[in-house]
Scaffold this active site. Structure first.
Site, mmCIF file in Angstrom:
data_model
loop_
_atom_site.group_PDB
_atom_site.id
_atom_site.type_symbol
_atom_site.label_atom_id
_atom_site.label_comp_id
_atom_site.label_asym_id
_atom_site.label_seq_id
_atom_site.Cartn_x
_atom_site.Cartn_y
_atom_site.Cartn_z
ATOM 1 N N PRO A 95 15.165 2.496 1.655
ATOM 2 C CA PRO A 95 16.008 1.419 2.203
ATOM 3 C C PRO A 95 16.408 1.668 3.652
ATOM 4 O O PRO A 95 16.859 0.751 4.331
ATOM 5 C CB PRO A 95 17.235 1.399 1.282
ATOM 6 C CG PRO A 95 17.105 2.542 0.346
ATOM 7 C CD PRO A 95 15.765 3.178 0.505
ATOM 8 N N GLU A 146 18.662 7.671 -4.124
ATOM 9 C CA GLU A 146 19.601 8.693 -3.646
ATOM 10 C C GLU A 146 19.052 9.413 -2.428
ATOM 11 O O GLU A 146 19.817 9.876 -1.579
ATOM 12 C CB GLU A 146 19.920 9.700 -4.751
ATOM 13 C CG GLU A 146 20.652 9.108 -5.952
ATOM 14 C CD GLU A 146 19.731 8.398 -6.963
ATOM 15 O OE1 GLU A 146 18.497 8.360 -6.727
ATOM 16 O OE2 GLU A 146 20.247 7.885 -7.965
ATOM 17 N N ARG A 197 -4.338 -8.076 0.875
ATOM 18 C CA ARG A 197 -4.788 -9.462 1.067
ATOM 19 C C ARG A 197 -5.182 -9.759 2.519
ATOM 20 O O ARG A 197 -5.809 -10.776 2.802
ATOM 21 C CB ARG A 197 -3.751 -10.460 0.544
ATOM 22 C CG ARG A 197 -2.413 -10.418 1.225
ATOM 23 C CD ARG A 197 -1.346 -11.129 0.405
ATOM 24 N NE ARG A 197 -1.803 -12.443 -0.035
ATOM 25 C CZ ARG A 197 -1.994 -13.472 0.752
ATOM 26 N NH1 ARG A 197 -1.768 -13.369 2.039
ATOM 27 N NH2 ARG A 197 -2.400 -14.625 0.264
ATOM 28 N N ASP A 248 -0.998 -18.959 5.490
ATOM 29 C CA ASP A 248 0.140 -18.442 4.741
ATOM 30 C C ASP A 248 1.454 -18.693 5.455
ATOM 31 O O ASP A 248 1.499 -18.810 6.674
ATOM 32 C CB ASP A 248 0.022 -16.923 4.565
ATOM 33 C CG ASP A 248 -1.002 -16.547 3.509
ATOM 34 O OD1 ASP A 248 -1.458 -17.444 2.796
ATOM 35 O OD2 ASP A 248 -1.319 -15.352 3.438
HETATM 36 CL CL1 6GU Z 1 11.356 0.791 0.152
HETATM 37 N N1 6GU Z 1 13.247 1.592 -1.487
HETATM 38 C C1 6GU Z 1 14.418 1.455 -2.095
HETATM 39 N N2 6GU Z 1 14.853 2.421 -2.914
HETATM 40 N N3 6GU Z 1 15.213 0.400 -1.933
HETATM 41 C C2 6GU Z 1 14.779 -0.539 -1.106
HETATM 42 C C3 6GU Z 1 13.558 -0.464 -0.435
HETATM 43 C C4 6GU Z 1 12.802 0.635 -0.648
HETATM 44 N N4 6GU Z 1 13.403 -1.558 0.320
HETATM 45 C C5 6GU Z 1 14.495 -2.287 0.097
HETATM 46 N N5 6GU Z 1 15.324 -1.687 -0.757
#
Ligand code: 6GU
Length: 237
Positions: A94, A122, A160, A175
Protein backbone atom coordinates in the site's frame (compact mmCIF):
# COMPACT_ATOMS: atom_id res chain seq x y z
CA UNK A 1 7.05 -12.09 -20.74
CA UNK A 2 8.10 -14.33 -17.88
CA UNK A 3 6.28 -13.68 -14.61
CA UNK A 4 7.28 -15.10 -11.21
CA UNK A 5 5.04 -14.46 -8.22
CA UNK A 6 6.51 -14.81 -4.71
CA UNK A 7 3.88 -15.35 -2.03
CA UNK A 8 3.27 -17.05 1.29
CA UNK A 9 -0.14 -18.16 -0.09
CA UNK A 10 0.63 -19.96 -3.38
CA UNK A 11 -2.75 -21.75 -3.35
CA UNK A 12 -4.40 -18.35 -3.77
CA UNK A 13 -3.26 -18.45 -7.41
CA UNK A 14 -4.28 -22.02 -8.33
CA UNK A 15 -6.96 -20.99 -10.81
CA UNK A 16 -6.85 -17.25 -11.09
CA UNK A 17 -4.61 -17.14 -14.19
CA UNK A 18 -6.56 -19.83 -16.05
CA UNK A 19 -9.35 -17.73 -17.54
CA UNK A 20 -9.95 -15.44 -20.47
CA UNK A 21 -7.17 -13.31 -21.90
CA UNK A 22 -4.51 -14.52 -19.46
CA UNK A 23 -5.21 -18.17 -20.17
CA UNK A 24 -5.14 -17.52 -23.90
CA UNK A 25 -1.89 -15.57 -23.64
CA UNK A 26 -0.35 -18.44 -21.65
CA UNK A 27 -1.49 -21.00 -24.23
CA UNK A 28 -0.13 -18.83 -27.06
CA UNK A 29 3.28 -18.60 -25.37
CA UNK A 30 2.95 -14.83 -24.91
CA UNK A 31 3.36 -15.10 -21.14
CA UNK A 32 4.66 -17.72 -18.76
CA UNK A 33 3.50 -17.43 -15.14
CA UNK A 34 5.04 -19.27 -12.19
CA UNK A 35 4.05 -19.02 -8.54
CA UNK A 36 6.56 -19.70 -5.77
CA UNK A 37 6.02 -20.32 -2.07
CA UNK A 38 8.31 -17.97 -0.11
CA UNK A 39 8.28 -20.57 2.67
CA UNK A 40 10.26 -22.95 0.48
CA UNK A 41 13.15 -20.52 0.68
CA UNK A 42 13.00 -20.27 4.49
CA UNK A 43 16.34 -21.11 6.05
CA UNK A 44 15.56 -22.20 9.60
CA UNK A 45 14.08 -25.51 10.66
CA UNK A 46 10.69 -23.96 11.45
CA UNK A 47 10.44 -22.45 7.95
CA UNK A 48 9.75 -19.04 9.44
CA UNK A 49 8.77 -16.37 6.92
CA UNK A 50 7.78 -13.59 9.30
CA UNK A 51 8.76 -12.19 12.68
CA UNK A 52 7.85 -9.45 15.17
CA UNK A 53 8.77 -5.87 14.26
CA UNK A 54 11.83 -4.28 15.86
CA UNK A 55 10.68 -1.32 17.92
CA UNK A 56 7.39 -3.02 18.75
CA UNK A 57 3.96 -2.71 17.23
CA UNK A 58 1.21 -4.90 15.88
CA UNK A 59 1.46 -7.65 13.35
CA UNK A 60 4.30 -9.53 11.75
CA UNK A 61 6.89 -8.44 9.21
CA UNK A 62 8.08 -10.63 6.33
CA UNK A 63 11.71 -11.64 6.99
CA UNK A 64 14.39 -10.70 4.45
CA UNK A 65 16.29 -14.03 4.19
CA UNK A 66 13.70 -16.12 2.29
CA UNK A 67 12.93 -13.27 -0.13
CA UNK A 68 16.62 -12.63 -0.84
CA UNK A 69 17.12 -16.38 -1.37
CA UNK A 70 14.16 -16.54 -3.76
CA UNK A 71 15.46 -13.60 -5.84
CA UNK A 72 18.97 -15.09 -5.91
CA UNK A 73 17.44 -18.38 -7.04
CA UNK A 74 15.56 -16.66 -9.87
CA UNK A 75 18.11 -14.04 -10.98
CA UNK A 76 21.43 -15.32 -9.72
CA UNK A 77 22.00 -12.11 -7.78
CA UNK A 78 20.41 -9.93 -5.12
CA UNK A 79 22.17 -6.81 -6.44
CA UNK A 80 19.57 -4.97 -8.48
CA UNK A 81 22.25 -3.17 -10.52
CA UNK A 82 23.28 -6.62 -11.77
CA UNK A 83 19.81 -7.77 -12.84
CA UNK A 84 19.55 -8.79 -16.49
CA UNK A 85 18.13 -6.03 -18.73
CA UNK A 86 14.32 -6.10 -18.88
CA UNK A 87 13.98 -7.36 -15.30
CA UNK A 88 11.41 -5.71 -13.01
CA UNK A 89 11.16 -6.74 -9.37
CA UNK A 90 7.93 -5.33 -7.98
CA UNK A 91 6.95 -5.16 -4.34
CA UNK A 92 3.18 -4.98 -3.97
CA UNK A 93 2.41 -2.76 -1.02
CA UNK A 94 0.00 0.00 0.00
CA UNK A 95 3.05 2.32 0.21
CA UNK A 96 3.77 1.87 -3.50
CA UNK A 97 3.29 4.15 -6.51
CA UNK A 98 -0.38 3.90 -7.52
CA UNK A 99 -0.86 1.69 -10.58
CA UNK A 100 -2.32 3.72 -13.45
CA UNK A 101 -2.64 2.84 -17.11
CA UNK A 102 0.55 4.75 -18.11
CA UNK A 103 2.59 2.76 -15.56
CA UNK A 104 1.05 -0.49 -16.81
CA UNK A 105 1.91 0.52 -20.41
CA UNK A 106 5.46 1.46 -19.46
CA UNK A 107 6.05 -1.78 -17.56
CA UNK A 108 4.45 -3.94 -20.26
CA UNK A 109 6.65 -2.21 -22.84
CA UNK A 110 10.02 -2.73 -21.17
CA UNK A 111 9.67 -5.78 -18.91
CA UNK A 112 10.72 -9.22 -20.15
CA UNK A 113 10.97 -10.79 -16.71
CA UNK A 114 8.57 -9.60 -14.02
CA UNK A 115 9.02 -10.77 -10.45
CA UNK A 116 6.32 -9.78 -8.01
CA UNK A 117 6.66 -10.02 -4.25
CA UNK A 118 3.34 -10.10 -2.43
CA UNK A 119 3.74 -8.16 0.80
CA UNK A 120 1.62 -8.55 3.87
CA UNK A 121 -0.34 -5.57 5.13
CA UNK A 122 1.81 -5.33 8.27
CA UNK A 123 4.93 -5.02 6.18
CA UNK A 124 8.04 -6.42 4.59
CA UNK A 125 11.53 -5.90 5.99
CA UNK A 126 12.69 -2.62 4.45
CA UNK A 127 16.01 -4.13 3.32
CA UNK A 128 14.02 -5.96 0.63
CA UNK A 129 12.90 -2.58 -0.64
CA UNK A 130 16.34 -0.99 -0.36
CA UNK A 131 18.16 -3.73 -2.21
CA UNK A 132 15.96 -5.94 -4.38
CA UNK A 133 13.06 -3.87 -5.60
CA UNK A 134 12.88 -1.92 -8.85
CA UNK A 135 9.25 -0.75 -8.38
CA UNK A 136 7.01 -0.56 -5.30
CA UNK A 137 3.42 -0.62 -6.54
CA UNK A 138 0.02 -0.12 -4.93
CA UNK A 139 -3.29 -0.73 -6.70
CA UNK A 140 -5.16 2.06 -4.95
CA UNK A 141 -5.83 3.91 -1.74
CA UNK A 142 -7.43 1.20 0.33
CA UNK A 143 -6.04 -1.55 2.49
CA UNK A 144 -5.71 -5.17 1.41
CA UNK A 145 -4.52 -7.82 3.86
CA UNK A 146 -1.85 -8.86 1.39
CA UNK A 147 -0.44 -8.17 -2.04
CA UNK A 148 -1.93 -11.31 -3.65
CA UNK A 149 -5.09 -9.71 -5.09
CA UNK A 150 -2.92 -6.80 -6.24
CA UNK A 151 -0.56 -9.20 -8.05
CA UNK A 152 -3.52 -10.57 -10.00
CA UNK A 153 -4.50 -7.01 -10.93
CA UNK A 154 -0.98 -6.16 -12.10
CA UNK A 155 -0.67 -9.38 -14.14
CA UNK A 156 -4.03 -8.80 -15.83
CA UNK A 157 -3.33 -5.15 -16.62
CA UNK A 158 0.11 -5.96 -18.12
CA UNK A 159 -0.69 -9.16 -19.99
CA UNK A 160 -3.55 -7.62 -21.94
CA UNK A 161 -1.10 -4.98 -23.23
CA UNK A 162 1.41 -7.52 -24.59
CA UNK A 163 1.57 -7.82 -28.38
CA UNK A 164 -1.10 -10.24 -29.71
CA UNK A 165 -2.59 -10.91 -26.23
CA UNK A 166 -5.94 -9.50 -27.30
CA UNK A 167 -7.71 -11.16 -30.20
CA UNK A 168 -8.15 -9.24 -33.41
CA UNK A 169 -11.75 -8.60 -32.34
CA UNK A 170 -10.66 -6.52 -29.38
CA UNK A 171 -8.15 -3.77 -28.90
CA UNK A 172 -6.64 -2.00 -25.93
CA UNK A 173 -6.81 1.25 -27.89
CA UNK A 174 -10.48 1.80 -27.06
CA UNK A 175 -10.25 0.84 -23.39
CA UNK A 176 -11.13 3.16 -20.59
CA UNK A 177 -8.10 5.31 -19.66
CA UNK A 178 -6.28 4.68 -22.93
CA UNK A 179 -7.18 8.25 -23.91
CA UNK A 180 -7.54 9.56 -20.37
CA UNK A 181 -11.31 9.08 -20.52
CA UNK A 182 -13.65 6.33 -19.38
CA UNK A 183 -15.14 4.05 -22.02
CA UNK A 184 -18.51 4.84 -23.61
CA UNK A 185 -21.61 2.75 -22.79
CA UNK A 186 -22.25 -0.48 -24.71
CA UNK A 187 -25.48 -2.20 -25.79
CA UNK A 188 -26.31 -5.52 -27.40
CA UNK A 189 -29.53 -7.29 -28.43
CA UNK A 190 -32.41 -7.08 -27.82
CA UNK A 191 -32.94 -3.53 -29.11
CA UNK A 192 -35.94 -3.29 -26.78
CA UNK A 193 -35.53 -4.99 -23.40
CA UNK A 194 -38.59 -4.63 -21.14
CA UNK A 195 -39.31 -1.30 -22.75
CA UNK A 196 -35.73 -0.03 -22.30
CA UNK A 197 -34.62 1.00 -25.76
CA UNK A 198 -31.11 1.01 -27.19
CA UNK A 199 -30.24 4.56 -28.34
CA UNK A 200 -31.50 5.00 -31.89
CA UNK A 201 -28.16 6.35 -33.16
CA UNK A 202 -26.50 2.94 -32.59
CA UNK A 203 -29.03 1.20 -34.82
CA UNK A 204 -28.87 3.42 -37.91
CA UNK A 205 -25.40 2.44 -39.20
CA UNK A 206 -24.10 6.02 -39.48
CA UNK A 207 -20.55 5.52 -38.23
CA UNK A 208 -19.64 9.18 -37.99
CA UNK A 209 -22.72 9.81 -35.85
CA UNK A 210 -22.00 6.74 -33.74
CA UNK A 211 -18.42 7.90 -33.09
CA UNK A 212 -19.67 11.35 -32.11
CA UNK A 213 -22.27 9.82 -29.77
CA UNK A 214 -19.64 7.56 -28.16
CA UNK A 215 -17.22 10.45 -27.61
CA UNK A 216 -19.96 12.52 -25.99
CA UNK A 217 -21.14 9.66 -23.73
CA UNK A 218 -17.52 8.87 -22.72
CA UNK A 219 -17.03 12.50 -21.75
CA UNK A 220 -20.35 12.59 -19.89
CA UNK A 221 -19.52 9.36 -17.99
CA UNK A 222 -16.09 10.70 -17.10
CA UNK A 223 -17.53 14.02 -15.94
CA UNK A 224 -20.07 12.29 -13.72
CA UNK A 225 -17.92 9.47 -12.27
CA UNK A 226 -14.32 10.69 -12.56
CA UNK A 227 -14.08 14.50 -12.70
CA UNK A 228 -10.47 14.18 -11.55
CA UNK A 229 -9.49 12.62 -14.92
CA UNK A 230 -10.67 15.75 -16.72
CA UNK A 231 -9.01 18.12 -14.28
CA UNK A 232 -5.68 16.31 -14.50
CA UNK A 233 -5.70 15.51 -10.80
CA UNK A 234 -4.65 12.13 -9.55
CA UNK A 235 -7.43 9.59 -9.69
CA UNK A 236 -7.21 8.17 -6.19
CA UNK A 237 -9.90 10.25 -4.54
CL1 6GU B 1 -0.28 -3.75 -3.48
N1 6GU B 1 -1.02 -4.38 -1.04
C1 6GU B 1 -1.77 -4.23 0.04
N2 6GU B 1 -1.54 -4.99 1.12
N3 6GU B 1 -2.76 -3.34 0.13
C2 6GU B 1 -2.96 -2.58 -0.93
C3 6GU B 1 -2.21 -2.68 -2.10
C4 6GU B 1 -1.22 -3.61 -2.13
N4 6GU B 1 -2.65 -1.79 -2.99
C5 6GU B 1 -3.66 -1.17 -2.38
N5 6GU B 1 -3.86 -1.64 -1.15
Amino acid sequence: MKIDVLTIFPEFFTQVFDFGIIRRAKNAGIVEIRVHDIREYAVDKHKMVDDRPFGGGDGMVLKPEPIFAAIEGLLGTSDRSAYPPGTSVVLLSPQGTPLKQPLAEQMAGVTEHLIMICGRYEGVDERVNETLITHEVSIGDYVLSGGEPAAVVVVDSLVRLLPNALGSETSALNDSFSEGLLDHPHYTRPADFRGMKVPEVLLNGNHAEIEKWRRERALEKTRSNRKDLLEGENGDT
